[in-house]
Design an enzyme around this catalytic site. Structure first.
Site, PDB file in Angstrom:
ATOM      1  N   TYR A  76       0.784  -1.258  -0.008  1.00  0.00           N
ATOM      2  CA  TYR A  76       0.222   0.051  -0.056  1.00  0.00           C
ATOM      3  C   TYR A  76       0.821   1.295   0.007  1.00  0.00           C
ATOM      4  CZ  TYR A  76      -3.750  -3.132   1.693  1.00  0.00           C
ATOM      5  OH  TYR A  76      -4.593  -4.215   1.797  1.00  0.00           O
ATOM      6  N   HIS A 131       0.919 -11.509   2.091  1.00  0.00           N
ATOM      7  CA  HIS A 131      -0.239 -10.875   1.253  1.00  0.00           C
ATOM      8  C   HIS A 131      -0.874 -11.859   0.287  1.00  0.00           C
ATOM      9  CE1 HIS A 131      -1.399  -6.375   0.324  1.00  0.00           C
ATOM     10  NE2 HIS A 131      -2.456  -7.313  -0.155  1.00  0.00           N
TER      11      HIS A 131
END
Length: 289
Positions: free
Chosen positions: A49, A112
């Protein structure tokens, strides 16, 4: 706020605040600070992010202002695929997340994606967990077959699996697999990720009106009543506060069935993890040199 107890005894808030796609650092910092002031204690970020530093700044500011203590917060980040090349790259990624957030430890750290050499990466996470740098470790986007193989193979079973979960992609089989292995489910995109036009759905409208709540609040409540942790995202203060106001009502069994009936199965996914092009994109995407 209610909490779930992970299989290692750590208590995790059942609702948190996500910062996916909040790329502007100042907007991210301010949104997280607003969320903490509103009462959120779980903050979810990720290396990919590119805003771990902004989250860390907001956390320090909240603590400095006396809003909360570090121990009251539950900070999550995730290791990107690029760093799942081997044990050493994964170990470096963990240290990088700690450095960027400016925190001595993370409450939860996730793989992730189920891509790259995620078993070697997991061993690095297991070691950091044993050292106390990570209070809990888990995975993200692990479908039932992958999660089963993983849990049957690793030394420390994941405590959390963060996956796409909303009324249009309910994933009941995935929840059953997680329950079998004692893995807590956590929903990304619990409001549908900007797809499916949920705020125009007549079923959701009727249920929301019957409870005097918004459609978003009903969608979040549906998931928490399935024992799912939710991490809605917003940069608007009014919506941030609204999303947290889900603990004073309860959906009926009929409500739950009607909402579950909206499930579209895999065609209702926001992200197509079985698509080779998506996998290639993840494996080749670089977030650092």
């Amino acid at each position: 706020m209610e909490y779930v107890t992970l299989h290692n005894g750590v208590k995790m808030p059942q609702e948190g605040f996500g910062v996916f796609q909040v790329r502007d650092k100042e907007e991210c910092r301010q949104s997280v600070l607003t969320a903490i002031r509103a009462g959120y204690r779980l903050i979810d970020t990720a290396a990919s992010y590119t805003n771990e530093d902004a989250v860390g700044e907001a956390v320090r500011q909240a603590i400095d202002e006396g809003i909360c203590t570090r121990e009251e917060l539950f900070i999550t980040s995730k290791m990107w695929v690029q760093d799942m090349a081997n044990y050493d790259t994964a170990k470096a990624a963990i240290e990088d997340s700690l450095r960027k957030t400016g925190l001595e430890y993370l409450d939860l750290y996730l793989l992730h994606q189920a891509m790259g050499d995620y078993f070697s990466a997991w061993r690095a996470m297991e070691d950091a967990y044993k050292e106390g740098k990570l209070k809990a470790i888990g995975v993200s986007n692990f479908y039932p077959n992958i999660l089963t193989n993983f849990c049957e193979t690793v030394e420390v079973k994941p405590m959390v699996n963060q996956v796409e979960l909303h009324p249009f992609f309910a994933q009941p089989e995935a929840l059953e697999t997680m329950k079998y292995y004692g893995v807590a489910p956590e929903a990304w995109a619990p409001l549908g990720g900007g797809r499916y036009a949920p705020f125009e759905n007549e079923t959701l409208k009727a249920i929301a009106e019957s409870h005097g709540k918004s459609i978003g609040q009903v969608m979040l409540r549906w998931n928490v009543q399935r024992d799912v942790v939710v991490i809605p995202k917003s940069t608007h203060e009014e919506r941030i506060r609204e999303n947290l106001d889900i603990w004073d009502f309860e959906l009926t069994g009929e409500d739950m069935e009607k909402i579950s009936g909206l499930d579209m199965g895999y065609q209702g996914t926001a992200v197509k993890h079985f698509d080779p092009d998506f996998v290639r994109m993840c494996v080749t995407r670089k977030i650092h040199d």
